[in-house]
Structures are given as structure tokens and as C-alpha cells.
Enzyme design. Structure first.
Site, PDB file in Angstrom:
ATOM      1  N   MET A  65       0.820  -1.218   0.000  1.00  0.00           N
ATOM      2  CA  MET A  65       0.000   0.000   0.000  1.00  0.00           C
ATOM      3  C   MET A  65       0.850   1.262   0.000  1.00  0.00           C
ATOM      4  O   MET A  65       2.049   1.223   0.295  1.00  0.00           O
ATOM      5  CB  MET A  65      -0.948  -0.002   1.198  1.00  0.00           C
ATOM      6  N   CYS A  66       0.192   2.377  -0.368  1.00  0.00           N
ATOM      7  CA  CYS A  66       0.837   3.686  -0.376  1.00  0.00           C
ATOM      8  C   CYS A  66       1.998   3.678  -1.374  1.00  0.00           C
ATOM      9  O   CYS A  66       1.817   3.315  -2.526  1.00  0.00           O
ATOM     10  CB  CYS A  66       1.273   4.047   1.039  1.00  0.00           C
ATOM     11  N   ILE A  67       3.211   4.017  -0.950  1.00  0.00           N
ATOM     12  CA  ILE A  67       4.368   4.035  -1.842  1.00  0.00           C
ATOM     13  C   ILE A  67       5.045   2.667  -1.919  1.00  0.00           C
ATOM     14  O   ILE A  67       5.883   2.434  -2.799  1.00  0.00           O
ATOM     15  CB  ILE A  67       5.376   5.122  -1.389  1.00  0.00           C
TER      16      ILE A  67
END
EC number: 4.2.1.-
Length: 217
Positions: A134-136
């Protein structure tokens, strides 16, 4: 009870794991009746950031010791992780994923991934076990696997272009949804790449954890 490996990268969005993402992941796993098994690399952080001012500090901190703050001490060195003992693997975001689990923050498409994480993720995939990033954190996937993957970091055009340059197929995705590479059992969601608050982050993270657990059946 399914055991879900959760890989942390410190404690705090600017130099470690994004705390909301990590806690929401642990909460979703627990509410689903599974068990989170947490790991972090036992090494020094790349840097230490004052989260009040955003400025770099002169001290040094250990990734594993910092990550233990989030897990109330229930965490082991990443070197001890064994794919055979886990049913799935999830990696929350935060700059630690791009600094401590990889050097994507500084090298972009030329980055490398922590060798222990890379080996674990590859072993999980070879065993047919699902992964959630998730995210970066999805930015590490093209460097972990040498084949094209469908993934998302949300809608940031510049980052998406770097991932495409690395060989990934980037799929634009809203904060409350997920992208699933069904063939490879890899699930990604934007989380705080797009989220404006913890509730928005939770909407996609809950879906990611739910789909990862389904794929682990």
C-alpha cells in the site's frame, strides 16, 4: 488461524512506517480472525525526521526498535521471517518503505530493495501466497519481481511514470479501492498517497486486507 506477515519500516510517516496504515492493517487482520506476525529489518534508518517540523535530526535510530513501538514489542527481525510459516504478506507504506526497505526515495527507477524483503516476497510468490502493498510500497514490486505487474500508487502521474519505466502496469485507483493482479495474487491500494484522513485510508486498506485473505484461502 491464518498468519499474515506484516513488514514494517520504522515508526512515522517521514522516516518509517506510516503509523495509521500500519495500525489499520493490524486492526483489519485481527477483525478478520487472522493473526498478524510483524517483522522489520534490524538496521539503522536512513535518516531521522522531526515529525513536528519536518526537519532532519542528527541522531540515529534502529528500524526494528522503532517499529516495535507500533506493535507493542511484538515484532521480530526480518531475517527470521519464513515464507513457510506465513499465509500472506502485507507491507504498509510511509517513507520508510522508500528509504529503509528500499532506496526508491533517492534513486527512483534505479532503486534496489532490501535483500531480506526481496527474498521473502519472492518465496511467498513462488509458494502461491498473496501479497498486499500500500501507499508508496508498491514502488518496490517491479524491483522484487522481474515480470510485469498490475499495481497502483493512486493517481500521482510522476510516480506512475517511474513505475511504468520500471516495467509495471500502473492502474489509476481512488483511495477507497484496490487493484488486484489476479495472476500473481498481488493487491495494492493508494492509502495515504491519496487519503486526506484516517477514515479514507481505512476504506482501501480494509479492502486490501479482505482480498488478501480471500486469496490466501
Amino acid at each position: 488461524m491464518k498468519k499474515i506477515g506484516v513488514i514494517l519500516s520504522g515508526c512515522g510517516v517521514y522516516d518509517g512506517s506510516e503509523i495509521h496504515e500500519a495500525v489499520l492493517t493490524l486492526l483489519a487482520i485481527s477483525r478478520s480472525g487472522a493473526q498478524a506476525v510483524c517483522f522489520a529489518p534490524d538496521k539503522q534508518q536512513v535518516d531521522v525526521i522531526n515529525h513536528l517540523t519536518g526537519e532532519a535530526m542528527t541522531e540515529t535510530r534502529n528500524v526494528l526498535i522503532e517499529a516495535a513501538r507500533i506493535t507493542r514489542g511484538e515484532i521480530r527481525p526480518l531475517a527470521q521471517a519464513d515464507a513457510a510459516e506465513l499465509d500472506a504478506l502485507i507491507v504498509p507504506g510511509g517513507f520508510g518503505a522508500a528509504k529503509n526497505l528500499s532506496n526508491f526515495a533517492s534513486l527512483g527507477s534505479e532503486c534496489t530493495v532490501d535483500r531480506e524483503l526481496k527474498a521473502l516476497a519472492q518465496a511467498m510468490h513462488q509458494a502461491g501466497k498473496p501479497l498486499g502493498f500500500m501507499c508508496i510500497a508498491p514502488a518496490m514490486l517491479p524491483k522484487i519481481f522481474d515480470f510485469p505487474l498490475r499495481l497502483t500508487i493512486g493517481t500521482d502521474i510522476d510516480t506512475a511514470e517511474v513505475l511504468e519505466e520500471m516495467g509495471a502496469e500502473h492502474v489509476p485507483c481512488p483511495v477507497d479501492d484496490i487493484v488486484v493482479d489476479e495472476d500473481n495474487k498481488i493487491v495494492t491500494t493508494p492509502a495515504y498517497m491519496l487519503a486526506q484522513n484516517i477514515a479514507e485510508a481505512a476504506s482501501g486498506i480494509d479492502k486490501l486486507v479482505s482480498r488478501v485473505l480471500v486469496l490466501a484461502e
